[in-house]
Design an enzyme around this catalytic site. Structure first.
Site, PDB file in Angstrom:
ATOM      1  N   ASP A  96       0.841  -1.204   0.000  1.00  0.00           N
ATOM      2  CA  ASP A  96       0.000   0.000   0.000  1.00  0.00           C
ATOM      3  C   ASP A  96       0.877   1.254   0.000  1.00  0.00           C
ATOM      4  OD1 ASP A  96      -1.896   2.098   0.703  1.00  0.00           O
ATOM      5  OD2 ASP A  96      -3.233   0.489   1.349  1.00  0.00           O
ATOM      6  N   SER A 147      -7.012   4.402  -1.435  1.00  0.00           N
ATOM      7  CA  SER A 147      -6.892   2.943  -1.424  1.00  0.00           C
ATOM      8  C   SER A 147      -8.210   2.226  -1.680  1.00  0.00           C
ATOM      9  CB  SER A 147      -6.323   2.481  -0.078  1.00  0.00           C
ATOM     10  OG  SER A 147      -5.000   2.924   0.099  1.00  0.00           O
ATOM     11  N   THR A 207      -8.130  -1.687   1.784  1.00  0.00           N
ATOM     12  CA  THR A 207      -7.638  -2.693   0.840  1.00  0.00           C
ATOM     13  C   THR A 207      -8.225  -4.074   1.088  1.00  0.00           C
ATOM     14  OG1 THR A 207      -5.605  -1.437   0.476  1.00  0.00           O
ATOM     15  CG2 THR A 207      -5.578  -3.757  -0.150  1.00  0.00           C
ATOM     16  N   ASP A 377       2.132   2.659   3.500  1.00  0.00           N
ATOM     17  CA  ASP A 377       1.302   3.839   3.241  1.00  0.00           C
ATOM     18  C   ASP A 377       1.180   4.724   4.474  1.00  0.00           C
ATOM     19  OD1 ASP A 377      -1.200   5.217   1.847  1.00  0.00           O
ATOM     20  OD2 ASP A 377      -1.919   4.484   3.785  1.00  0.00           O
ATOM     21  N   ASP A 418      -1.211   0.010  -4.704  1.00  0.00           N
ATOM     22  CA  ASP A 418      -2.502   0.570  -5.088  1.00  0.00           C
ATOM     23  C   ASP A 418      -2.349   2.006  -5.574  1.00  0.00           C
ATOM     24  OD1 ASP A 418      -1.708   1.278  -2.541  1.00  0.00           O
ATOM     25  OD2 ASP A 418      -3.670   1.030  -1.615  1.00  0.00           O
ATOM     26  N   HIS A 419      -1.335   2.712  -5.052  1.00  0.00           N
ATOM     27  CA  HIS A 419      -1.066   4.102  -5.423  1.00  0.00           C
ATOM     28  C   HIS A 419       0.315   4.462  -4.920  1.00  0.00           C
ATOM     29  CE1 HIS A 419      -1.630   5.088  -1.216  1.00  0.00           C
ATOM     30  NE2 HIS A 419      -2.779   4.430  -1.245  1.00  0.00           N
TER      31      HIS A 419
END
Length: 586
Positions: A96, A147, A207, A377, A418-419
């Site tokens: 993440d 997310s 997530t 993240d 995811d990003h």
């Protein structure tokens, strides 16, 4: 006098013309600004135009199927057939927030942490995966995503709104059925595969929730978070995990989140105090113990379901016997691994146990597993660069465990993010310099020493702002790095500098890297929309919407059937031959 006036007029006019000319935008920019003849100007209201196709599940299905068709045609042009290989098992690893800068810095951190050398030459496990690509991560309504929307894209094949889980662009606060989309876990369970989720975050966090929940807002993890207008319509995420398929049919659920599940541990120990919005957690208001309800739901298993709360009991689980395992290890997220509390399992521990529970060899149809390194993240959000990079190292160990404990001929492993995040890997640090140290300490003439890892925004702004310590008449607004002690800078809670003040650092919008290994991994190539990855797993795993894209799944089944037929057909002659050989030997 007349000539002087004329000269002044002419000179002033020339100056005016000159000034006007230098401030006019270049022709290309002027044309683009006016719409011009380069292309039509995009207007956001076009999204709502009746002439524009709505970006709902059907829209993204078409996008992904076109990408799949294009990728397969490219392979066929060069006579490549590896894309037709099928995966019995699928493991998707989500780092993440693990953008490319984080991967590069994390690689160096790993080498330096393990004292393997300078660090730059180190490898992460997934660096060696044979296939790579880049995924575009935007949400349907945001250039830089979150997310929830990205996880929905990854697991359902449908891009979604910022904050939406398991719902397409037609979602509604007052209609829980509007916009629902199925996930890869639904697809897998329909094919008889075993399923599971492993995460270092709460099991109700965005997530993991995207594998089983359908909800308008990702924040509705407890019943107390659902707004009045949606009460009785949207069940909170924790309830959906134990009440509805596919969540209540998962064979493995491992992570944090005791509080949303109604089993808050009031005596939980927090040795290191981390800050930020992510450190707060909702509590249930309905008095329900959802963990107990989960146990009751599986009470008729041939082997009783198992619920564990610490590493010791997790490692004692009879993994080849139990059919349903839940592990909840903290009220909130599992602690950052760099400051792990006593009794907490590592991501590697959880991954190894999950694989052992899921893998039943020839006695099953295979499995699908999500493993999330979720605190990469959250470390970035607080500008905790050290904590974030150590999470990358822990994530890498979990991937190595999966590689070591699976058959590469039958298991597709995908590693991606995811990003990204607003973190930079910058400066001209010397080879082997501490990745978490100063970028220019060797440049003695530089008036400001700055860090190799810095953030575009976040709470680190206030930690590094000079305030009263700024030298008089200095234009430098930042506190000298030397004013931080070595103890402060190596602490898990030390924040790297951020240039824009925010209580919570933002995500980044650039494409994220995708690494793939195993059957079907050759479908990961080039640049593609993020939702395409769900279709890679669908096609490679013979499940979900791309299962019947072509006849490769039928050929795969026929291959195994023909092998079995061959074995039966030749078992008689082989037995006769074996007996004859034995007589000759006598």
């Amino acid at each position: 006098m007349h000539s002087l006036a004329l000269f002044g007029l002419l000179f002033g006019g020339l100056m005016a013309v000159s000034w006007a000319a230098t401030t006019q935008p270049p022709p290309l920019i002027r044309t683009l600004s006016a719409g011009g003849d380069i292309g039509p100007q995009f207007k956001l209201e076009d999204q709502q135009s009746s002439k524009r196709e709505p970006e709902d599940a059907q829209f993204w299905h078409k996008v992904a199927m076109r990408q799949l068709e294009k990728t397969i045609k490219q392979a066929e042009k060069v006579g490549e057939k590896s894309y037709r290989k099928k995966a019995k098992n699928i493991i998707v690893f989500i780092g993440d927030g693990m953008g490319v800068s984080t991967i590069s810095a994390g690689r160096i951190y790993k080498g330096q942490y393990l004292k393997h050398g300078p660090g730059e030459e180190e490898s992460l496990v997934f660096d060696d995966f044979p296939n790579t690509g880049m995924a575009k991560t935007y949400n349907v309504d945001k250039q830089v995503p979150d997310s929830a929307g990205t996880a929905t894209a990854l697991f359902s094949g449908t891009k979604a709104h910022y904050g939406a889980i398991g719902m397409d662009a037609t979602r509604s606060k007052t209609n829980a059925k509007s916009g629902r989309v199925q996930s890869i876990m639904d697809w897998a369970q329909k094919e008889g595969k075993r399923t599971g989720v492993v995460t270092t975050t709460r099991i109700t966090h965005a997530t993991p929730a995207a594998t089983y929940a359908h909800i308008y807002n990702r924040d509705w993890e407890c019943d107390t978070e659902v707004p009045a207008e949606s009460v009785g319509i949207h069940a909170d995420i924790a309830r959906q995990l134990v009440e509805n398929a596919p969540g209540n049919r998962f064979n493995v659920i491992l992570g944090g989140g005791m509080s949303p599940m109604g089993i808050l541990n009031a005596s939980e120990v927090r040795t290191t105090v981390f800050e930020g919005p992510t450190e707060t957690i909702c509590e249930r208001g309905d008095g329900r113990n959802l963990a107990a309800e989960w146990l009751a739901h599986h009470a008729n298993d041939s082997v009783p379901p198992v619920l564990v709360h610490n590493r010791r009991n997790l490692l004692k689980v009879k993994v080849k016997e139990v059919d349903h395992l839940m592990g909840l290890f903290r009220n909130n997220h599992i602690t950052y691994s760099i400051a792990r509390e006593a009794g907490e399992p590592s991501l590697q521990d959880m991954t190894e146990v999950a694989l052992a529970v899921l893998d039943r060899g020839d006695d099953s149809e295979g499995f699908v597993l999500l493993v999330e390194g979720g605190r990469i993240d959250q470390g970035h959000h607080m500008n905790y660069a050290r904590a974030a990079l150590h999470e990358v190292y822990e994530f890498d160990l979990a991937i190595q465990a999966a590689v070591n404990n699976t058959n590469p001929k039958e298991t597709l492993i995908i590693v991606t993010a995811d990003h990204s995040h607003a973190v930079t890997f910058n400066g001209y640090a010397l080879r082997g310099a501490d990745i978490l140290g100063a970028a220019n300490s060797h440049e003695k003439s530089d008036p400001m020493v700055y860090e190799t890892i810095t953030y575009a925004n976040g709470p680190g702004y206030w930690d590094h702002l000079a305030n009263d310590s700024r030298p008089q008449n200095s234009s430098n607004m930042w506190m000298p790095l030397k004013q931080f002690t070595a103890e402060e800078r190596t602490a898990p809670t030390y924040r790297h500098m951020a240039t824009v003040p925010r209580k919570d650092e933002t995500h980044g919008g650039e494409d994220v890297a995708v690494f793939a290994y195993g059957p079907g991994s050759s479908l990961v190539r080039g640049v593609f929309e993020q939702n395409y990855l769900a279709y890679v797993m669908s096609y490679a795993g013979c499940l979900g919407p791309a299962k019947n894209f072509d006849d490769s799944c039928e050929d795969h089944d026929d291959h195994y059937e023909s092998n079995a037929a061959v074995l039966v057909a030749y078992s008689g002659p082989i037995l006769v031959l074996a007996l004859a050989m034995s007589f000759l030997l006598i």
